[in-house]
Design a protein around this motif. Sequence first.
Motif, PDB file in Angstrom:
ATOM      1  N   GLY A  63       5.732 -38.174  24.701  1.00  0.00           N
ATOM      2  CA  GLY A  63       4.983 -38.898  25.728  1.00  0.00           C
ATOM      3  C   GLY A  63       5.012 -38.180  27.073  1.00  0.00           C
ATOM      4  O   GLY A  63       3.990 -38.090  27.764  1.00  0.00           O
ATOM      5  N   ARG A  64       6.160 -37.653  27.447  1.00  0.00           N
ATOM      6  CA  ARG A  64       6.256 -36.909  28.714  1.00  0.00           C
ATOM      7  C   ARG A  64       5.387 -35.651  28.676  1.00  0.00           C
ATOM      8  O   ARG A  64       4.745 -35.300  29.669  1.00  0.00           O
TER       9      ARG A  64
ATOM     10  N   GLN B  58       0.045 -33.259  30.485  1.00  0.00           N
ATOM     11  CA  GLN B  58      -1.275 -32.717  30.173  1.00  0.00           C
ATOM     12  C   GLN B  58      -2.387 -33.629  30.680  1.00  0.00           C
ATOM     13  O   GLN B  58      -3.561 -33.350  30.465  1.00  0.00           O
ATOM     14  N   GLY B  59      -2.010 -34.749  31.318  1.00  0.00           N
ATOM     15  CA  GLY B  59      -3.006 -35.682  31.829  1.00  0.00           C
ATOM     16  C   GLY B  59      -3.574 -36.619  30.785  1.00  0.00           C
ATOM     17  O   GLY B  59      -4.585 -37.279  31.019  1.00  0.00           O
ATOM     18  N   LYS B  60      -2.927 -36.706  29.636  1.00  0.00           N
ATOM     19  CA  LYS B  60      -3.401 -37.553  28.532  1.00  0.00           C
ATOM     20  C   LYS B  60      -2.655 -38.890  28.579  1.00  0.00           C
ATOM     21  O   LYS B  60      -1.760 -39.151  27.783  1.00  0.00           O
TER      22      LYS B  60
ATOM     23  N   PHE C 123      17.427 -29.850  19.541  1.00  0.00           N
ATOM     24  CA  PHE C 123      17.169 -28.602  20.255  1.00  0.00           C
ATOM     25  C   PHE C 123      15.716 -28.551  20.729  1.00  0.00           C
ATOM     26  O   PHE C 123      15.431 -28.190  21.872  1.00  0.00           O
ATOM     27  N   LEU C 124      14.788 -28.915  19.843  1.00  0.00           N
ATOM     28  CA  LEU C 124      13.369 -28.893  20.198  1.00  0.00           C
ATOM     29  C   LEU C 124      13.060 -29.865  21.333  1.00  0.00           C
ATOM     30  O   LEU C 124      12.264 -29.557  22.224  1.00  0.00           O
ATOM     31  N   MET C 125      13.699 -31.037  21.321  1.00  0.00           N
ATOM     32  CA  MET C 125      13.487 -32.003  22.401  1.00  0.00           C
ATOM     33  C   MET C 125      14.010 -31.456  23.727  1.00  0.00           C
ATOM     34  O   MET C 125      13.347 -31.590  24.761  1.00  0.00           O
ATOM     35  N   CYS C 126      15.162 -30.838  23.697  1.00  0.00           N
ATOM     36  CA  CYS C 126      15.717 -30.229  24.924  1.00  0.00           C
ATOM     37  C   CYS C 126      14.811 -29.112  25.417  1.00  0.00           C
ATOM     38  O   CYS C 126      14.535 -29.016  26.623  1.00  0.00           O
ATOM     39  N   ARG C 127      14.342 -28.282  24.487  1.00  0.00           N
ATOM     40  CA  ARG C 127      13.471 -27.178  24.878  1.00  0.00           C
ATOM     41  C   ARG C 127      12.145 -27.702  25.436  1.00  0.00           C
ATOM     42  O   ARG C 127      11.581 -27.138  26.374  1.00  0.00           O
ATOM     43  N   SER C 128      11.673 -28.826  24.887  1.00  0.00           N
ATOM     44  CA  SER C 128      10.455 -29.450  25.393  1.00  0.00           C
ATOM     45  C   SER C 128      10.648 -29.897  26.843  1.00  0.00           C
ATOM     46  O   SER C 128       9.787 -29.667  27.695  1.00  0.00           O
ATOM     47  N   ASP C 129      11.799 -30.526  27.116  1.00  0.00           N
ATOM     48  CA  ASP C 129      12.092 -30.954  28.487  1.00  0.00           C
ATOM     49  C   ASP C 129      12.158 -29.761  29.442  1.00  0.00           C
ATOM     50  O   ASP C 129      11.644 -29.826  30.564  1.00  0.00           O
ATOM     51  N   VAL C 130      12.745 -28.668  29.006  1.00  0.00           N
ATOM     52  CA  VAL C 130      12.818 -27.458  29.831  1.00  0.00           C
ATOM     53  C   VAL C 130      11.413 -26.912  30.080  1.00  0.00           C
ATOM     54  O   VAL C 130      11.074 -26.522  31.201  1.00  0.00           O
ATOM     55  N   ALA C 131      10.586 -26.888  29.043  1.00  0.00           N
ATOM     56  CA  ALA C 131       9.213 -26.403  29.196  1.00  0.00           C
ATOM     57  C   ALA C 131       8.456 -27.237  30.228  1.00  0.00           C
ATOM     58  O   ALA C 131       7.704 -26.697  31.041  1.00  0.00           O
ATOM     59  N   LEU C 132       8.686 -28.553  30.223  1.00  0.00           N
ATOM     60  CA  LEU C 132       8.049 -29.402  31.230  1.00  0.00           C
ATOM     61  C   LEU C 132       8.508 -29.032  32.632  1.00  0.00           C
ATOM     62  O   LEU C 132       7.705 -28.953  33.558  1.00  0.00           O
ATOM     63  N   GLN C 133       9.808 -28.805  32.776  1.00  0.00           N
ATOM     64  CA  GLN C 133      10.350 -28.425  34.082  1.00  0.00           C
ATOM     65  C   GLN C 133       9.783 -27.093  34.552  1.00  0.00           C
ATOM     66  O   GLN C 133       9.649 -26.866  35.757  1.00  0.00           O
ATOM     67  N   LEU C 134       9.431 -26.229  33.610  1.00  0.00           N
ATOM     68  CA  LEU C 134       8.872 -24.921  33.940  1.00  0.00           C
ATOM     69  C   LEU C 134       7.348 -24.952  34.079  1.00  0.00           C
ATOM     70  O   LEU C 134       6.721 -23.909  34.273  1.00  0.00           O
ATOM     71  N   GLY C 135       6.757 -26.147  33.960  1.00  0.00           N
ATOM     72  CA  GLY C 135       5.314 -26.269  34.090  1.00  0.00           C
ATOM     73  C   GLY C 135       4.541 -25.767  32.889  1.00  0.00           C
ATOM     74  O   GLY C 135       3.419 -25.291  33.026  1.00  0.00           O
ATOM     75  N   ARG C 136       5.124 -25.886  31.700  1.00  0.00           N
ATOM     76  CA  ARG C 136       4.486 -25.420  30.462  1.00  0.00           C
ATOM     77  C   ARG C 136       4.278 -26.598  29.508  1.00  0.00           C
ATOM     78  O   ARG C 136       4.929 -26.713  28.475  1.00  0.00           O
ATOM     79  N   PRO C 137       3.341 -27.512  29.848  1.00  0.00           N
ATOM     80  CA  PRO C 137       3.164 -28.733  29.055  1.00  0.00           C
ATOM     81  C   PRO C 137       2.728 -28.495  27.617  1.00  0.00           C
ATOM     82  O   PRO C 137       3.063 -29.287  26.738  1.00  0.00           O
ATOM     83  N   HIS C 138       2.000 -27.409  27.360  1.00  0.00           N
ATOM     84  CA  HIS C 138       1.561 -27.161  25.983  1.00  0.00           C
ATOM     85  C   HIS C 138       2.742 -26.763  25.095  1.00  0.00           C
ATOM     86  O   HIS C 138       2.828 -27.192  23.943  1.00  0.00           O
ATOM     87  N   ASP C 139       3.651 -25.958  25.637  1.00  0.00           N
ATOM     88  CA  ASP C 139       4.861 -25.620  24.883  1.00  0.00           C
ATOM     89  C   ASP C 139       5.710 -26.869  24.663  1.00  0.00           C
ATOM     90  O   ASP C 139       6.284 -27.063  23.581  1.00  0.00           O
ATOM     91  N   ALA C 140       5.795 -27.717  25.686  1.00  0.00           N
ATOM     92  CA  ALA C 140       6.555 -28.969  25.575  1.00  0.00           C
ATOM     93  C   ALA C 140       5.965 -29.853  24.476  1.00  0.00           C
ATOM     94  O   ALA C 140       6.695 -30.421  23.658  1.00  0.00           O
ATOM     95  N   TYR C 141       4.661 -29.932  24.445  1.00  0.00           N
ATOM     96  CA  TYR C 141       3.956 -30.715  23.427  1.00  0.00           C
ATOM     97  C   TYR C 141       4.276 -30.194  22.027  1.00  0.00           C
ATOM     98  O   TYR C 141       4.607 -30.964  21.124  1.00  0.00           O
ATOM     99  N   ASP C 142       4.161 -28.879  21.855  1.00  0.00           N
ATOM    100  CA  ASP C 142       4.404 -28.282  20.536  1.00  0.00           C
ATOM    101  C   ASP C 142       5.816 -28.567  20.034  1.00  0.00           C
ATOM    102  O   ASP C 142       6.006 -28.930  18.865  1.00  0.00           O
ATOM    103  N   ASP C 143       6.807 -28.404  20.913  1.00  0.00           N
ATOM    104  CA  ASP C 143       8.194 -28.633  20.498  1.00  0.00           C
ATOM    105  C   ASP C 143       8.446 -30.105  20.178  1.00  0.00           C
ATOM    106  O   ASP C 143       9.110 -30.425  19.186  1.00  0.00           O
ATOM    107  N   ALA C 144       7.916 -31.009  21.001  1.00  0.00           N
ATOM    108  CA  ALA C 144       8.117 -32.441  20.750  1.00  0.00           C
ATOM    109  C   ALA C 144       7.436 -32.863  19.452  1.00  0.00           C
ATOM    110  O   ALA C 144       8.007 -33.613  18.650  1.00  0.00           O
ATOM    111  N   ALA C 145       6.230 -32.371  19.216  1.00  0.00           N
ATOM    112  CA  ALA C 145       5.515 -32.702  17.975  1.00  0.00           C
ATOM    113  C   ALA C 145       6.279 -32.188  16.756  1.00  0.00           C
ATOM    114  O   ALA C 145       6.365 -32.877  15.736  1.00  0.00           O
ATOM    115  N   ARG C 146       6.839 -30.998  16.871  1.00  0.00           N
ATOM    116  CA  ARG C 146       7.613 -30.444  15.749  1.00  0.00           C
ATOM    117  C   ARG C 146       8.878 -31.264  15.496  1.00  0.00           C
ATOM    118  O   ARG C 146       9.243 -31.504  14.335  1.00  0.00           O
TER     119      ARG C 146
END
Length: 113
Positions: A62-63, A68-70, A13-36
Amino acid sequence: SVKIRGTHRLPRFLMCRSDVALQLGRPHDAYDDAARAISILRNGDDPEAASANVGRAYSTFGRALQAQGKQVEAAAAFQSAAEHLRNALGPDHPETRRAREQAAGRAPTRPPP
């Protein structure tokens, strides 16, 4: 330890939500969900059994880092993804190849699922 029903589904679920956050232009939320997701998978009862999922979580991470440009950190995450996916799915599996390409800084041959 007490197990909560359905917690095995949380990383996916967190990985899917991370992908959605990326699509919405929210890389920090995507990062948090993927890390969790990575943290949950790595700290599970048998982290090696979840190797393919750990690899997928590192790909998602990684995405998020890329967004985030890292780039250096993203390449390291994709390398970890490639290692886990190779161990779980084999060196010629499409997900493994895609992670290797991303680790090398090349665009993947196919978009992520």
